[in-house]
Design a protein around this motif. Structure first.
Motif, PDB file in Angstrom:
ATOM      1  N   GLN A 173       0.788  -1.137  -0.089  1.00 50.67           N
ATOM      2  CA  GLN A 173      -0.055  -0.081  -0.022  1.00 50.67           C
ATOM      3  C   GLN A 173       0.965   1.382  -0.166  1.00 50.67           C
ATOM      4  O   GLN A 173       0.389   2.258  -0.362  1.00 50.67           O
ATOM      5  CB  GLN A 173      -0.976  -0.112   1.156  1.00 50.67           C
ATOM      6  N   THR A 208      -4.676  -2.440  -3.600  1.00 48.23           N
ATOM      7  CA  THR A 208      -3.994  -3.040  -2.537  1.00 48.23           C
ATOM      8  C   THR A 208      -5.045  -3.047  -1.550  1.00 48.23           C
ATOM      9  O   THR A 208      -5.758  -2.150  -1.197  1.00 48.23           O
ATOM     10  CB  THR A 208      -2.698  -2.463  -2.107  1.00 48.23           C
ATOM     11  N   PRO A 210      -4.901  -3.710   2.525  1.00 51.28           N
ATOM     12  CA  PRO A 210      -4.431  -4.019   3.863  1.00 51.28           C
ATOM     13  C   PRO A 210      -4.914  -5.255   4.606  1.00 51.28           C
ATOM     14  O   PRO A 210      -6.199  -5.297   4.832  1.00 51.28           O
ATOM     15  CB  PRO A 210      -4.157  -2.829   4.749  1.00 51.28           C
ATOM     16  N   CYS A 221      -0.579  -7.095   2.498  1.00 42.13           N
ATOM     17  CA  CYS A 221      -1.948  -6.745   1.858  1.00 42.13           C
ATOM     18  C   CYS A 221      -2.119  -7.867   1.140  1.00 42.13           C
ATOM     19  O   CYS A 221      -1.502  -8.847   0.582  1.00 42.13           O
ATOM     20  CB  CYS A 221      -1.427  -5.473   1.018  1.00 42.13           C
ATOM     21  N   THR A 223      -2.982  -8.022  -2.859  1.00 44.42           N
ATOM     22  CA  THR A 223      -2.924  -7.157  -4.136  1.00 44.42           C
ATOM     23  C   THR A 223      -3.513  -7.660  -5.252  1.00 44.42           C
ATOM     24  O   THR A 223      -3.126  -8.879  -5.600  1.00 44.42           O
ATOM     25  CB  THR A 223      -1.311  -6.779  -4.304  1.00 44.42           C
TER      26      THR A 223
END
Length: 406
Positions: A173, A208, A210, A221, A223
């Motif tokens: 992120q 992204t 978290p 994350c 992604t």
């Protein structure tokens, strides 16, 4: 760059040079505050003193002391780098860029496999701490069995098109770039047909999300890549030969995780001092609990044995081009030492080692709890302890491979 055979006089001259430079450039306000070094890499604001220290050591090249000077490194020999480390420890200084994946993983791998253009484009910015990197490896169905990855990469003529998902992508992120493994040939065996790409994270095709951890932080994350773009000059190494590049990066990662300092890094106060403060001492000035004394002594011996082995492995690796399979041994050893230290710390603190928030607990006590929780991840990240044991058994001890079905 000086050769590996530097004399004692040459090393002492360098020691004087390093000491003078640190005295002139390291902000004294940061003494012993290595924990602050990870704040920017975790998306937080950093103090003016830390920003200044990052700038000075980055320009000097000593954040990556053994990297070539032509790419922004310090150009030091391993012996000189060791002296620099000793002098930094003497004044309570630390490497403010040590937590970045650019320095610990991506940079060394680009130096190993990159083209001259890739080295000159990426390495100087990594050495100065001007760019953040993440690594795209694990997927929801490809964790320890990483070669089963399915993130698709198609050749579109003038660029590559990426679609798929990565998980446990540390710092995604906040990252500017990602070094990732993708599948470029779905007809090949699973360890083949994989390529390594350098991908710009600042594009609409990358999302992204978290993942909140028990320790309260969110460094990991999910992604997602949806028609994300990678330039043709972002291919690191050969097309469809990325598994070799990816394994080399993991060696560098494991080598960076062998310090046994645990989450936060940096120098740590002796546990004996902590025990004397919380547990108390007997009439002879010893820690009052004899069983705790014994376990602290055992931990200290394990820690020192690890440190000495690390130094020996580092010296032996010079002729092997850097990181080797020995990093798997040291990664597991570092994990055991760090996790044992965290357990002992909470035991020593007693009920003061159980806090999560509130004025009844000091900042160090609260950090000890969070560090203990986050430290559990050390057994998994960078390749689980079981994966390291497999590497040790097959590639170091030469034992038969029992992990593959017949």
């Amino acid at each position: 760059m000086a050769d590996f055979g530097a004399t004692d006089v040459e090393l002492e001259n360098f020691r004087a040079e390093a000491r003078a430079w640190l005295e002139a450039n390291f902000p004294p306000e940061l003494k012993g505050k290595a924990g602050q070094a990870s704040e920017q890499d975790e998306g937080g604001e950093i103090s003016p003193e830390l920003a200044l220290w990052r700038k000075r050591i980055g320009e000097k090249g000593w954040a990556v002391p053994t990297w070539p000077t032509e790419y922004g490194g310090g150009g030091l020999t391993p012996q000189q780098a060791r002296v620099l480390q000793q002098e930094m420890a003497r004044v309570g200084a630390f490497n403010p860029l040590m937590f970045g994946m650019g320095i610990t993983m991506i940079g060394p791998t680009i130096l190993d496999y990159g083209t001259e253009e890739q080295k000159r484009t990426h390495i100087p910015r990594i050495a100065r701490g001007e760019v953040r990197w993440c690594v795209g490896y694990s997927e929801p169905n490809a964790g320890s069995d990483l070669a089963s990855l399915q993130t698709r990469c198609e050749d579109m003529g003038d660029h590559y098109l990426i679609n798929g998902q990565k998980i446990w992508t540390s710092g995604a992120q906040w990252s500017d770039w990602c070094g990732m493994l993708v599948r470029t040939d779905f007809s090949a065996k699973k360890h083949d047909g994989i390529s390594f790409l350098l991908v710009d994270m600042h594009q609409p095709g990358i999302e992204t999300r978290p993942i909140k951890l028990i320790a309260g932080a969110s460094p990991f994350c999910e992604t997602f890549f949806t028609d994300a773009r990678a330039e043709k000059n972002g291919l690191l190494g050969e097309l469809n030969r990325g598994w070799t590049v990816g394994k080399r990066l993991l060696q560098h990662e494991r080598a960076s995780q062998t310090a046994a300092s645990g989450p936060g890094g940096g120098r740590q106060a002796p546990l004996t001092d902590l025990a004397k403060r919380y547990v108390g001492v007997d009439e002879k000035g010893r820690i009052a609990d004899p069983d705790l004394r014994t376990r602290l002594a055992r931990h200290e011996m394990d820690s020192r044995a690890h440190s000495l082995t690390l130094m020996r492995a580092f010296a032996e690796s010079r002729g092997a081009g850097g990181a080797t399979n020995t990093a798997s041994v040291l990664k597991n050893s570092a994990t055991n030492v760090a996790q044992t230290r965290a357990e002992l710390t909470l035991e020593i603190m007693g009920h003061q080692g159980l806090g999560w928030e509130g004025e009844a607990f000091s900042a160090d006590e609260l950090q000890a709890v969070r560090g203990w929780l986050f430290g559990k991840a050390m057994s998994i990240y960078g390749g689980s302890a079981e994966i390291q044991n497999n590497i040790i058994s097959k590639r170091i001890l030469g034992l038969p491979d029992t992990t593959q079905s017949t």
